[in-house]
Design an enzyme around this catalytic site. Structure first.
Site, PDB file in Angstrom:
ATOM      1  N   LYS A 105       9.523  42.535  17.017  1.00 35.21           N
ATOM      2  CA  LYS A 105       9.283  41.264  17.720  1.00 35.21           C
ATOM      3  C   LYS A 105      10.627  40.662  18.070  1.00 35.21           C
ATOM      4  O   LYS A 105      11.631  40.930  17.391  1.00 35.21           O
ATOM      5  CB  LYS A 105       8.511  40.294  16.817  1.00 35.21           C
TER       6      LYS A 105
HETATM    7  P1  NAD Z   1       1.285  31.125  26.239  1.00 32.55           P
HETATM    8  O1  NAD Z   1       2.642  30.546  26.176  1.00 32.55           O
HETATM    9  O2  NAD Z   1       0.826  31.779  27.492  1.00 32.55           O
HETATM   10  O3  NAD Z   1       0.187  30.024  25.844  1.00 32.55           O
HETATM   11  C1  NAD Z   1       0.235  29.271  24.667  1.00 32.55           C
HETATM   12  C2  NAD Z   1      -0.816  28.181  24.755  1.00 32.55           C
HETATM   13  O4  NAD Z   1      -0.862  27.471  23.510  1.00 32.55           O
HETATM   14  C3  NAD Z   1      -0.525  27.130  25.834  1.00 32.55           C
HETATM   15  O5  NAD Z   1      -1.734  26.716  26.428  1.00 32.55           O
HETATM   16  C4  NAD Z   1       0.086  25.979  25.048  1.00 32.55           C
HETATM   17  O6  NAD Z   1      -0.091  24.726  25.701  1.00 32.55           O
HETATM   18  C5  NAD Z   1      -0.761  26.063  23.798  1.00 32.55           C
HETATM   19  N1  NAD Z   1      -0.187  25.420  22.629  1.00 32.55           N
HETATM   20  C6  NAD Z   1       1.096  25.446  22.189  1.00 32.55           C
HETATM   21  N2  NAD Z   1       1.211  24.687  21.091  1.00 32.55           N
HETATM   22  C7  NAD Z   1      -0.008  24.203  20.823  1.00 32.55           C
HETATM   23  C8  NAD Z   1      -0.537  23.350  19.829  1.00 32.55           C
HETATM   24  N3  NAD Z   1       0.242  22.865  18.872  1.00 32.55           N
HETATM   25  N4  NAD Z   1      -1.865  23.063  19.862  1.00 32.55           N
HETATM   26  C9  NAD Z   1      -2.655  23.555  20.845  1.00 32.55           C
HETATM   27  N5  NAD Z   1      -2.219  24.348  21.808  1.00 32.55           N
HETATM   28  C10 NAD Z   1      -0.916  24.659  21.808  1.00 32.55           C
HETATM   29  O7  NAD Z   1       1.230  32.176  24.993  1.00 32.55           O
HETATM   30  P2  NAD Z   1       0.223  33.375  24.782  1.00 32.55           P
HETATM   31  O8  NAD Z   1       0.883  34.614  25.272  1.00 32.55           O
HETATM   32  O9  NAD Z   1      -1.125  32.981  25.269  1.00 32.55           O
HETATM   33  O10 NAD Z   1       0.218  33.481  23.186  1.00 32.55           O
HETATM   34  C11 NAD Z   1      -0.664  32.705  22.381  1.00 32.55           C
HETATM   35  C12 NAD Z   1      -0.788  33.380  21.012  1.00 32.55           C
HETATM   36  O11 NAD Z   1      -1.294  34.722  21.189  1.00 32.55           O
HETATM   37  C13 NAD Z   1       0.514  33.550  20.238  1.00 32.55           C
HETATM   38  O12 NAD Z   1       0.237  33.444  18.863  1.00 32.55           O
HETATM   39  C14 NAD Z   1       0.927  34.972  20.552  1.00 32.55           C
HETATM   40  O13 NAD Z   1       1.776  35.530  19.572  1.00 32.55           O
HETATM   41  C15 NAD Z   1      -0.434  35.647  20.569  1.00 32.55           C
HETATM   42  N6  NAD Z   1      -0.476  36.919  21.284  1.00 32.55           N
HETATM   43  C16 NAD Z   1      -0.126  37.012  22.597  1.00 32.55           C
HETATM   44  C17 NAD Z   1      -0.231  38.224  23.248  1.00 32.55           C
HETATM   45  C18 NAD Z   1       0.062  38.377  24.711  1.00 32.55           C
HETATM   46  O14 NAD Z   1      -0.233  39.460  25.261  1.00 32.55           O
HETATM   47  N7  NAD Z   1       0.578  37.387  25.401  1.00 32.55           N
HETATM   48  C19 NAD Z   1      -0.669  39.370  22.551  1.00 32.55           C
HETATM   49  C20 NAD Z   1      -1.053  39.241  21.208  1.00 32.55           C
HETATM   50  C21 NAD Z   1      -0.960  38.005  20.601  1.00 32.55           C
END
Ligand code: NAD
Length: 420
Positions: A105
């Site tokens: 990561k």
């Molecule tokens: P992103 O940046 O696209 O979206 C994050 C979202 O969370 C946004 O809508 C933001 O406003 C919201 N957010 C942030 N802080 C918050 C809070 N305190 N309360 C409520 N909402 C909040 O990120 P993402 O890629 O969607 O990732 C989200 C999660 O999924 C993370 O934990 C990431 O590690 C995990 N993840 C992502 C992927 C991927 O392919 N992008 C894959 C596996 C896991």
């Protein structure tokens, strides 16, 4: 007092399976510490003339099953401990969904909303310059995570290719389609989460998707694509939040009746899903505590903790985010008989389609969206039912069942290759 240090929590989870899976002490010691932890200093001249130095990390946890693989996160709260935890979870996730990757990561401690596009591009290029010797298509392959996206991946590919003097698309996944990205990658994590919701609703709640109510925390890449696929499956979306706040549907049916496209459009225009018309603005806590069948945390770590676990009303939690539930909260949820589909299973669709993208790049191939989605569906279902069968046969909760299968595969690869 509850420990919210992500790496401490990842170690607690690992320790929680040692009574089921016997791991030789020397292998257990190797699994506890990432193989490599890299910290880099990233000085950046801002457009206003000021100079700031950001700190970046790349942690490579384990590569027994294949090259290191894992996303890059831009967030002011990024710490080495967080990146270490996320790298360990990536090792388990790749093993569980059964692709030939290890776990890594990366992250930069920065608030990307305070930087211009030009500054973000230069920061990304500096980060890659600093990591040039540590990444590569056969070594370590980054991908998107919080606050990084296909554009960020395009800069990464270009910078790495520039340093190597030739085009290297397989160095990074989650790229725009035009640059060798895979069809279906952008939606893959959310799509995989929705598949897990559908299968878990059938297995645990014995309900039809059309009668299931859902609340989703986070409306970024993963949250919004989960919402989209759940809507296509006919589920009733009741509450959604983002970093600004939460929105509860105010329609007569109590569910969002707008199309998915309208939800995205309106929330982009209003600056937050909580500010769109026809919703009641609620707090993020209220979204987590919604009276629904299924809760999908899709934002950050440590959202379901000791203090709020007993206020959760959902009977099923599907972890789209990484590490949203602390080990203390997990125990409380267990006593409340809430079923939890763990992150390493629920959000593994992202790394799975990243693997598809890498395979296509290495073969200079391009699959249709239909092929990608079919393969995603069958791999997700296989992983889900393998975990469920292990859990039922051995009478252990789903999180521990998933970990036992994943860690078992990693240890087996380490042993067969003679890792000590
Ligand atoms: P992103 O940046 O696209 O979206 C994050 C979202 O969370 C946004 O809508 C933001 O406003 C919201 N957010 C942030 N802080 C918050 C809070 N305190 N309360 C409520 N909402 C909040 O990120 P993402 O890629 O969607 O990732 C989200 C999660 O999924 C993370 O934990 C990431 O590690 C995990 N993840 C992502 C992927 C991927 O392919 N992008 C894959 C596996 C896991």
């Amino acid at each position: 007092m509850e420990n919210e240090d992500p790496f401490a929590n990842a170690l607690t989870q690992l320790a929680s399976i040692t009574d089921i899976l016997s791991v030789d002490p020397e292998y257990y010691e190797m699994l506890k510490s990432p193989i490599r932890e890299i910290t880099v200093s990233l000085p950046l001249k801002l457009s206003n003339g000021n100079a700031v130095t950001f700190t970046g990390y790349r942690v490579q946890h384990n590569n027994a099953r294949g090259p290191y693989k894992g996303g890059i996160r831009y967030h002011p709260g990024v710490t080495l401990s967080e990146v270490k935890a996320l790298s360990m979870w990536m090792t388990w996730k790749s093993a569980l969904i059964d692709i030939p990757f290890g776990g890594a990561k990366g992250g930069v401690s920065v608030d990307p909303k305070k930087l211009t596009m030009d500054e973000l591009e230069r920061l990304t290029r500096k980060y890659i310059d600093a990591l040039e010797e540590e990444i590569g298509p056969e070594v370590d392959i980054p991908a998107p995570d919080l606050n990084t996206n296909p554009q960020t991946m395009a800069w990464i590919m270009n910078e790495y290719s520039r340093l190597k003097g030739h085009n290297v698309p397989a160095v990074v996944t989650g790229k725009p389609i035009e640059l060798g990205g895979s069809e279906g990658r952008n939606a893959a994590t959310g799509r995989g989460v929705a598949i897990c919701v559908r299968e878990a609703v059938q297995a645990f709640l014995k309900k039809d998707m059309k009668s299931v109510t859902v609340a989703v925390q986070g409306f970024g890449n993963v949250g919004s694509n989960t919402v989209k696929t759940l809507m296509e499956m006919g589920a009733k979306l009741v509450a959604i939040s983002d970093v600004v706040g939460g929105a509860k549907a105010k329609s007569p049916s109590g569910t969002f009746e707008q199309s998915y496209e309208r939800l995205i459009d309106e929330s982009n225009k209003a600056g937050s899903i909580s500010k769109i018309s026809g919703v009641e603005e609620i707090s993020n806590e209220e979204v987590l505590e919604s009276d629904v069948d299924v809760l999908v945390p899709a934002a950050l770590e440590n959202q379901i903790i000791e203090a709020n676990a007993n206020k959760i009303k959902a009977r099923l939690i599907v972890e789209a985010a990484n590490g949203p539930t602390t080990p203390m909260a997990d125990k409380i949820l267990g006593r409340m008989e809430v079923n939890v589909i763990p992150d390493i299973l629920a959000n593994s669709g992202g790394v799975l389609v990243s693997y598809f993208e890498w395979v296509q790049n290495l073969n200079r191939d391009h699959w249709t969206e239909e092929i990608v989605n079919d393969r995603l569906e069958s791999k997700m279902k296989k992983a889900f039912y393998d975990v469920l069968a292990y859990s039922q046969k051995n009478n252990v909760d789903v999180r521990r069942a998933a970990l036992v299968l994943a860690v078992g595969r990693v240890v087996s690869a380490m042993k067969l290759s003679g890792w000590h």
